[in-house]
Design a protein around this motif. Structure first.
Motif, PDB file in Angstrom:
ATOM      1  N   ARG A 359      25.854  38.751  30.279  1.00 51.69           N
ATOM      2  CA  ARG A 359      26.463  39.867  30.986  1.00 51.69           C
ATOM      3  C   ARG A 359      25.971  41.200  30.422  1.00 51.69           C
ATOM      4  O   ARG A 359      25.549  42.081  31.163  1.00 51.69           O
ATOM      5  CB  ARG A 359      27.986  39.762  30.836  1.00 51.69           C
ATOM      6  CG  ARG A 359      28.734  40.897  31.474  1.00 51.69           C
ATOM      7  CD  ARG A 359      30.219  40.662  31.421  1.00 51.69           C
ATOM      8  NE  ARG A 359      30.789  41.072  30.154  1.00 51.69           N
ATOM      9  CZ  ARG A 359      31.951  40.609  29.680  1.00 51.69           C
ATOM     10  NH1 ARG A 359      32.620  39.667  30.333  1.00 51.69           N
ATOM     11  NH2 ARG A 359      32.410  41.045  28.540  1.00 51.69           N
ATOM     12  N   ASP A 395      28.832  40.493  38.531  1.00 52.92           N
ATOM     13  CA  ASP A 395      30.214  40.676  38.932  1.00 52.92           C
ATOM     14  C   ASP A 395      31.065  39.491  38.475  1.00 52.92           C
ATOM     15  O   ASP A 395      32.152  39.655  37.920  1.00 52.92           O
ATOM     16  CB  ASP A 395      30.245  40.809  40.463  1.00 52.92           C
ATOM     17  CG  ASP A 395      31.582  41.305  40.927  1.00 52.92           C
ATOM     18  OD1 ASP A 395      32.047  42.303  40.338  1.00 52.92           O
ATOM     19  OD2 ASP A 395      32.166  40.685  41.839  1.00 52.92           O
ATOM     20  N   GLU A 398      31.535  39.649  34.783  1.00 59.83           N
ATOM     21  CA  GLU A 398      32.405  40.747  34.364  1.00 59.83           C
ATOM     22  C   GLU A 398      33.867  40.446  34.643  1.00 59.83           C
ATOM     23  O   GLU A 398      34.738  40.827  33.872  1.00 59.83           O
ATOM     24  CB  GLU A 398      31.993  42.048  35.065  1.00 59.83           C
ATOM     25  CG  GLU A 398      30.777  42.680  34.400  1.00 59.83           C
ATOM     26  CD  GLU A 398      30.303  43.948  35.082  1.00 59.83           C
ATOM     27  OE1 GLU A 398      30.632  44.147  36.275  1.00 59.83           O
ATOM     28  OE2 GLU A 398      29.598  44.736  34.420  1.00 59.83           O
ATOM     29  N   THR A 399      34.123  39.753  35.732  1.00 56.70           N
ATOM     30  CA  THR A 399      35.527  39.493  36.057  1.00 56.70           C
ATOM     31  C   THR A 399      36.066  38.231  35.390  1.00 56.70           C
ATOM     32  O   THR A 399      37.268  38.046  35.306  1.00 56.70           O
ATOM     33  CB  THR A 399      35.731  39.344  37.586  1.00 56.70           C
ATOM     34  OG1 THR A 399      34.744  38.420  38.061  1.00 56.70           O
ATOM     35  CG2 THR A 399      35.575  40.666  38.296  1.00 56.70           C
ATOM     36  N   SER A 400      35.173  37.359  34.926  1.00 62.11           N
ATOM     37  CA  SER A 400      35.682  36.061  34.478  1.00 62.11           C
ATOM     38  C   SER A 400      35.804  35.892  32.964  1.00 62.11           C
ATOM     39  O   SER A 400      36.750  35.277  32.484  1.00 62.11           O
ATOM     40  CB  SER A 400      34.809  34.944  35.047  1.00 62.11           C
ATOM     41  OG  SER A 400      33.493  35.077  34.559  1.00 62.11           O
ATOM     42  N   LYS A 416      39.307  35.743  31.645  1.00 63.09           N
ATOM     43  CA  LYS A 416      40.066  36.989  31.785  1.00 63.09           C
ATOM     44  C   LYS A 416      41.290  36.804  32.678  1.00 63.09           C
ATOM     45  O   LYS A 416      41.261  36.007  33.627  1.00 63.09           O
ATOM     46  CB  LYS A 416      39.186  38.049  32.448  1.00 63.09           C
ATOM     47  CG  LYS A 416      38.446  38.922  31.483  1.00 63.09           C
ATOM     48  CD  LYS A 416      37.797  40.084  32.230  1.00 63.09           C
ATOM     49  CE  LYS A 416      37.039  40.953  31.237  1.00 63.09           C
ATOM     50  NZ  LYS A 416      36.130  41.874  31.903  1.00 63.09           N
ATOM     51  N   GLY A 418      43.674  37.631  35.686  1.00 63.99           N
ATOM     52  CA  GLY A 418      43.357  38.146  37.012  1.00 63.99           C
ATOM     53  C   GLY A 418      42.237  37.382  37.698  1.00 63.99           C
ATOM     54  O   GLY A 418      41.996  37.553  38.877  1.00 63.99           O
ATOM     55  N   PHE A 419      41.556  36.513  36.954  1.00 66.14           N
ATOM     56  CA  PHE A 419      40.437  35.783  37.557  1.00 66.14           C
ATOM     57  C   PHE A 419      40.930  34.601  38.384  1.00 66.14           C
ATOM     58  O   PHE A 419      40.383  34.277  39.428  1.00 66.14           O
ATOM     59  CB  PHE A 419      39.484  35.286  36.460  1.00 66.14           C
ATOM     60  CG  PHE A 419      38.305  34.516  36.994  1.00 66.14           C
ATOM     61  CD1 PHE A 419      37.334  35.158  37.749  1.00 66.14           C
ATOM     62  CD2 PHE A 419      38.177  33.150  36.764  1.00 66.14           C
ATOM     63  CE1 PHE A 419      36.252  34.457  38.253  1.00 66.14           C
ATOM     64  CE2 PHE A 419      37.101  32.440  37.277  1.00 66.14           C
ATOM     65  CZ  PHE A 419      36.132  33.089  38.016  1.00 66.14           C
TER      66      PHE A 419
END
Ligand code: ADP
Ligand code: MG
Length: 865
Positions: A359, A395, A398-400, A416, A418-419
Motif C-alpha cells: 500500500r 483503495d 487502504e480501507t482493509s 480495519k 468499517g471494512f
C-alpha cells in the motif's frame, strides 16, 4: 532390507526417490536423518550423531527439532545441498501400523524464497542448460522470488556456459540426466553450484503462456526442463512467473566472465566484496529492485547508440533538475520490493505487514508519475505510460488493512473497522463485554469495599474475581462462587460473569476466523494485480537506476560522454573511478587517452607500481560506464561504442585467483584474438610474464603484430619488455606511451602521469630499494643489471631499442672472461662504482660550496686507497 523395522523400510523407500537430497524424516517433534545422510549432516551442522537399533546393527542417526528446523535447512542450502521435507500425512493416533509419510517439499538452493540466502540486492537464479550441437547450448535463468526468466543460445562452448553461470551467480543448474560427464566435471570444478537432473522436457501446459514467445524447439526443451523441475519440487502456485525473455548476446556489449572479474564490475577479485567494484561506485539506488537492475545493466552494457543516448539524456536531465531528483529519491524510499512482494502474493505467503508495504508503495505512484512527467524526456515519458496506478487495489488496501498489523495472520488485529459489518458487530460484542466487566470490577470494589479486588483472565479458568487472603474476612458470605485457591488469594466466579465470558470468547474466536477469511479474500484480489505490479516494478527500478547514475555523476563530477562512430577515443583528464575514491581526494592524477586511426595500439611501459594497470582499467571502466548510460570520470570524453571488451591481466596481478598458469593466460588471449573486431577494446596487461623472458617477449610481439595487422581493435598493451618499444618503428598504428616516474634523492617518485614515448628503464631495483631490501642486495642487483644490459647489446635482438641516454650506458663489471673484457669498456673497481652511484645521488643545488669541496676531497681519498 528385511531386517529393518517397518519405519526404516519406509524411510529407505522414500530415500530411494530423493538420492541427491537430505531426507528430513518427520518423527514426532523432530526431523530425523539416517545412514549416510546422518553422518554428513552431523558433520555439516555440527550436531551429535547418535544411533538407532541394537548395538550390532546400529543405524547412524541425527535429528533437529521441528520448530527450529529452518535454521538448519538454511545452513545446508547455503552449502549447496538440497532438502526433501518428509512429513507425517496422517494422524498418528489413527494410523494402523507405520504412520503414512510423504515428501511435501523439495528445498533447493535455486528455489528458496526467503531466508538468509536471499539478499535484497541480488537475484537468486535457478538455471537450466542443454546441449544443442557444435558447442552450442541453450541457457535459461529464472528467479523464483521475482518471477523473471531470460533465455538465450550460447555459442562459445562449455566455457561460455560457465561464464554465464558464474556471472548470473546461479545457485543451481538443471541438466538432462544424459548431460555430458566431462562438461559436468568442468562445471563442478570451476563453480560452487548445485547440479540437478530432470529428464522431462515437454513444457507443461500450465507454463505455455509464459513460453509463448519462443519457437525454437531446443530452447523450448531447455525451458521445459526447468518448468518440470519446478513442478516436481515446488508444489505451490507459480502464478507470478513472467513471460520468458529471449535475448541474444549481440544485443549487448560482450564482456566475458574473466574480463568482468578482472575489471571488478560487480565485486573485487580478491575479497569478493562489492566495495571496490564499479557497482559500488555507481550504486546510489534507493530500492532493492533498482539495485538488482543496476547489476544487470552493468553486466550487459548497451551497443545501440540511440538507446544509450536516451539513458544519458535522462541522467543529464536528472542532474540539471536537482529538486526533481531529490523528490524522486524521497518518494522511492517508500517503495518496497514490489517484485518480491508480487512473488509472495503468488505463493500465498504474503502477510498483512507486507500488504501495508504494498500500500505504501502504491501511494507513492502518483507522486512519482508527477515528478517524472515534468522532466519531459522521451525515455521517461515512455516509461510512465506503462504505469498502472492500480487505484482499486490501493483503495482496497487502504480501507482493509490497519496501519500496523501483527506478523501473524491467524490472530486477528489486521482488518480495519468499517471494512466488514459482521466483523464490526463481533468486535462490538467483544468490546461491550469487556466494558461490562470493567464496570463490574468498579461496582464490586465499591460494594465490598475491597480496593484491591480485581477481575482477571487466564486461558484455563477464563474470567475470575480475585480477592487477596487478607481481605477475605471482609467478603460477604456467598457473594461469589469459589473457583481456585492461590497462596495469597482466592479466585471466584459468578454466573453473570461466566455468561459474559462466553459471549466475549465466542466473539473473539469469530473475529480471528473472520479476519483470516477476509485476509485470504484480500490476498486473492491482490493476486489479480500481479502483472501490473511487476510492470510497475520494472518502471520504478529503471527510474531508480537512472537517478542513481545522475546522483553519482553529480557527486563524483562525471561528464556526459559523446559517442562517435568515428572509432576514436579522446578522453581529457580521465580518472579511474574506484582508485580515485579509494585514495585521498585530490591525490588522483588524471590522464588523457587519445586513440584514433593513427593510434590504434598504445604500448605502455613504465616502472612497476607506476599506474599502467590502473590506466588500462580506467579506459575499460569508462567505456562500460558510458554504454550503460552513466556519465564518465573525465573532464570530457569522446568514445566509440565498443562491441566487446577483452582483458588479460598478467600473472603478476592474478596470483590471488590461484590460476596464474601460463595456459590460462594463453587461453584468454586466444579468446580475445579469435573474437575481437575492429570495434572492440582489448587490454593486455603484461602478457608473457608466465614464461621465460625470450619466450614471453616473442609471444608478446607476435600478439601485438597480429592485433595490428589482422584485427585493428583498440588495444592497450602494457609490458615490462622494454625491447618491444622498438615496435613503434615497425607498426604504423602502434604508439609508445609510458607512465612517468622521476628519481629524487636516489628514490623513485611515481607521477602516475601517462605521456607519449617509451619509459627509459624499468626501475625494478628502485622499487626494491623502496621496499628497503638490504643495501647489499640493491648494490649487487644494480651491478648485475648493468652487466646484463651490456650483454644484451651484444645479442642480436631485432627489436632492441636504440638511443639510450649516454648516462645509462652500462658499466661493465668483472664477471666476464678476459677476451670479453677487452672488447668492452675498461673494468671499473667496486670503489669506483660506489663513487659513481654516490655522485649520481648528490643534490648539488642544495649544497654549500664548502660541503661540495668536502665531498670532492672524500672522493679523492677513496680513489687513492
Ligand atoms: P602498475 O600496473 O604500473 O604496476 P598499478 O596500475 O597497479 O601500477 O598502480 C599501482 C598503484 O599506484 C595503484 O594501486 C594506485 O594506488 C596508484 N596509482 C595508479 N595510478 C594512479 C593515478 N593516476 N593517480 C594516483 N594514484 C595512482
Ligand atoms: Mg600492473
Amino acid at each position: 532390507m528385511a531386517q529393518h523395522t517397518p519405519m526404516i523400510q519406509q524411510y529407505l523407500a522414500i530415500k530411494a526417490q530423493y538420492k541427491d537430497a537430505f531426507l528430513f524424516f518427520r518423527l514426532g517433534d523432530f526431523y530425523e536423518l539416517f545412514f549416510e545422510d546422518a553422518k554428513l549432516a552431523a558433520k555439516e551442522l555440527e550436531i551429535t550423531l547418535t544411533g538407532r537399533g541394537s548395538d550390532k546393527e546400529r543405524i547412524p542417526m541425527c535429528g533437529v527439532p521441528y520448530h527450529s528446523a529452518e535454521q538448519y535447512i538454511t545452513q545446508l542450502i547455503e552449502k549447496g545441498y538440497k532438502i526433501a521435507l518428509c512429513e507425517q500425512v496422517e494422524d498418528p493416533r489413527e494410523a494402523k501400523g507405520v504412520v503414512k509419510r510423504e515428501v511435501v517439499k523439495l528445498i533447493t538452493p535455486g528455489t528458496v524464497m526467503d531466508g538468509k540466502t536471499i539478499t535484497d540486492k541480488e537475484n537468486n537464479f535457478i538455471t537450466s542448460v542443454s546441449y544443442f550441437d557444435e558447442g552450442k547450448f541453450g541457457f535459461v535463468r529464472t528467479d523464483l522470488t521475482t518471477g523473471e526468466s531470460a533465455i538465450t543460445v550460447l555459442t562459445g562452448g562449455i566455457d561460455e556456459v560457465i561464464f554465464e553461470l558464474a556471472s548470473a551467480g546461479a545457485k543451481e543448474v538443471i541438466v538432462s540426466p544424459d548431460f555430458d560427464e566431462t562438461y559436468l566435471e568442468m562445471i563442478k570444478q570451476r563453480l560452487a553450484i548445485t547440479i540437478s537432473f530432470e529428464a522431462v522436457e515437454a513444457v507443461p501446459e500450465y507454463f505455455h503462456p509464459i513460453c509463448a514467445g519462443i519457437q525454437h524447439d531446443q530452447l523450448l526443451a531447455t525451458i521445459g526442463r526447468l518448468c518440470n523441475y519446478l513442478v516436481r519440487t515446488q508444489r505451490r502456485s507459480l502464478d507470478h512467473l513472467q513471460q520468458v525473455q529471449y535475448y541474444t548476446s549481440n544485443q549487448y556489449m560482450k564482456i566475458d566472465y574473466h574480463s568482468k572479474r578482472n575489471l571488478e564490475l560487480i565485486e573485487t577479485i580478491r575479497e569478493k566484496k562489492k566495495k571496490g567494484s564499479l557497482l559500488w561506485i555507481v550504486d546510489a539506488t534507493v530500492t532493492a529492485m533498482g539495485a538488482r537492475l543496476l547489476k544487470k545493466w552493468l553486466e550487459r552494457p548497451l551497443i545501440n547508440q540511440t538507446e544509450i543516448e536516451e539513458r544519458l539524456t535522462v541522467v543529464e536531465t536528472f542532474i540539471e533538475q536537482f529538486f526533481a531528483r531529490e523528490e524522486l529519491r524521497e518518494a522511492l524510499t517508500d517503495v518496497y520490493d514490489l517484485e518480491r512482494l508480487a512473488g509472495k502474493v503468488a505463493y500465498g505467503n504474503v502477510n498483512a505487514r507486507e500488504l501495508v508495504q504494498l500500500r505504501r508503495s502504491l501511494q507513492q505512484v502518483p507522486k512519482i508519475v508527477q515528478i517524472v512527467q515534468q522532466l519531459n524526456v522521451p525515455l521517461t515519458k515512455r516509461l510512465i505510460t506503462t504505469i498502472d496506478h492500480c487505484e482499486e487495489l490501493l483503495d482496497l488496501l487502504e480501507t482493509s488493512i490497519v496501519d500496523d498489523p501483527p506478523l501473524s495472520v491467524k490472530d486477528g488485529g489486521m482488518i480495519k473497522a468499517g471494512f466488514n459489518s459482521e466483523l464490526d458487530s463481533y468486535r462490538d460484542a467483544s468490546l461491550n463485554g469487556k466494558e461490562w466487566i470493567a464496570a463490574l470490577e468498579q461496582k464490586e470494589r465499591q460494594e465490598t469495599n475491597i480496593k484491591s479486588l480485581k477481575i482477571g483472565y487466564n486461558k484455563v479458568f477464563g474470567y475470575y474475581i480475585e480477592v487477596t487472603k487478607a481481605n477475605i474476612p471482609n467478603l460477604p458470605e456467598g457473594r461469589y462462587e469459589r473457583k481456585q485457591t492461590l497462596a495469597n488469594a482466592e479466585r471466584y466466579i459468578t454466573p453473570e460473569l461466566k455468561e459474559k465470558e462466553t459471549l466475549i470468547l465466542e466473539a473473539e474466536e469469530k473475529i480471528e476466523q473472520l479476519e483470516y477469511d477476509l485476509f485470504q479474500m484480500i490476498r486473492e484480489q491482490v493476486k489479480s494485480y500481479i502483472r501490473q505490479l511487476q510492470q510497475l516494478a520494472k518502471t520504478i527500478s529503471t527510474l531508480d537506476v537512472l537517478q542513481s547514475f545522475a546522483t553519482v555523476s553529480n557527486e563524483q563530477r562525471f561528464v556526459r560522454p559523446h559517442l562517435t562512430d568515428n572509432r576514436e577515443i579522446q578522453i581529457e583528464s580521465g580518472r579511474h573511478p574506484v582508485v580515485e575514491k579509494m585514495i585521498d581526494r585530490g591525490q588522483y592524477v588524471s590522464n588523457d587517452v587519445v586513440m584514433n586511426r593513427e593510434r590504434e595500439i598504445l604500448l605502455i611501459t613504465g616502472p612497476n607500481m607506476a599506474g599502467k594497470s590502473t590506466y588500462m582499467r580506467q579506459l575499460a571502466l569508462t567505456a562500460i560506464m558510458a554504454q550503460v548510460g552513466c556519465f564518465v570520470p573525465a573532464t570530457s570524453a569522446v568514445l566509440p561504442v565498443f562491441d566487446q571488451i577483452f582483458t588479460r591481466i598478467g600473472a603478476a596481478d592474478d596470483l590471488a585467483s590461484g590460476q596464474s598458469t601460463f595456459m590460462v593466460e594463453m587461453l584468454e588471449t586466444k579468446h580475445a584474438l579469435m573474437n575481437a573486431t575492429e570495434n572492440s577494446l582489448i587490454l593486455l596487461d603484461e602478457i608473457g610474464r608466465g614464461t621465460s623472458t625470450y619466450d614471453g617477449m616473442a609471444l608478446a610481439q607476435a600478439i601485438v603484430e597480429y592485433i595490428h595487422e589482422q584485427i585493428g581493435a583498440k588495444t592497450l598493451f602494457s609490458t615490462h619488455y622494454h625491447e618491444l618499444t622498438a615496435l613503434e618503428q615497425q607498426l604504423e598504428r602502434l604508439k609508445n606511451v609510458h607512465v612517468s616516474a622521476v628519481e629524487e634523492d636516489g628514490k623513485v617518485v611515481f607521477l602516475h602521469k601517462v605521456v607519449d614515448g617509451q619509459a627509459d628503464r624499468s626501475y625494478g631495483i628502485y622499487v626494491a630499494q623502496l621496499a628497503e631490501l638490504p643495501e647489499h642486495v640493491i648494490v649487487r642487483a644494480d651491478e648485475i643489471l648493468h652487466q646484463l644490459e651490456g650483454e644484451e647489446k651484444q645479442t642480436v635482438l631485432p627489436l632492441r631499442a636504440e638511443a639510450k641516454d649516454q648516462e645509462d650506458q652500462p658499466v661493465q663489471l668483472s664477471l666476464f672472461g678476459e677476451e670479453e673484457k677487452q672488447s668492452k669498456k675498461p673494468q671499473t673497481t667496486s670503489a669506483e662504482t660506489g663513487i659513481i652511484k654516490d655522485l649520481k645521488k648528490l643534490d648539488i643545488l642544495n649544497m654549500t660550496p664548502l660541503e661540495a669541496l668536502k665531498i670532492l676531497n672524500d672522493i679523492q681519498q677513496r680513489l687513492k686507497k
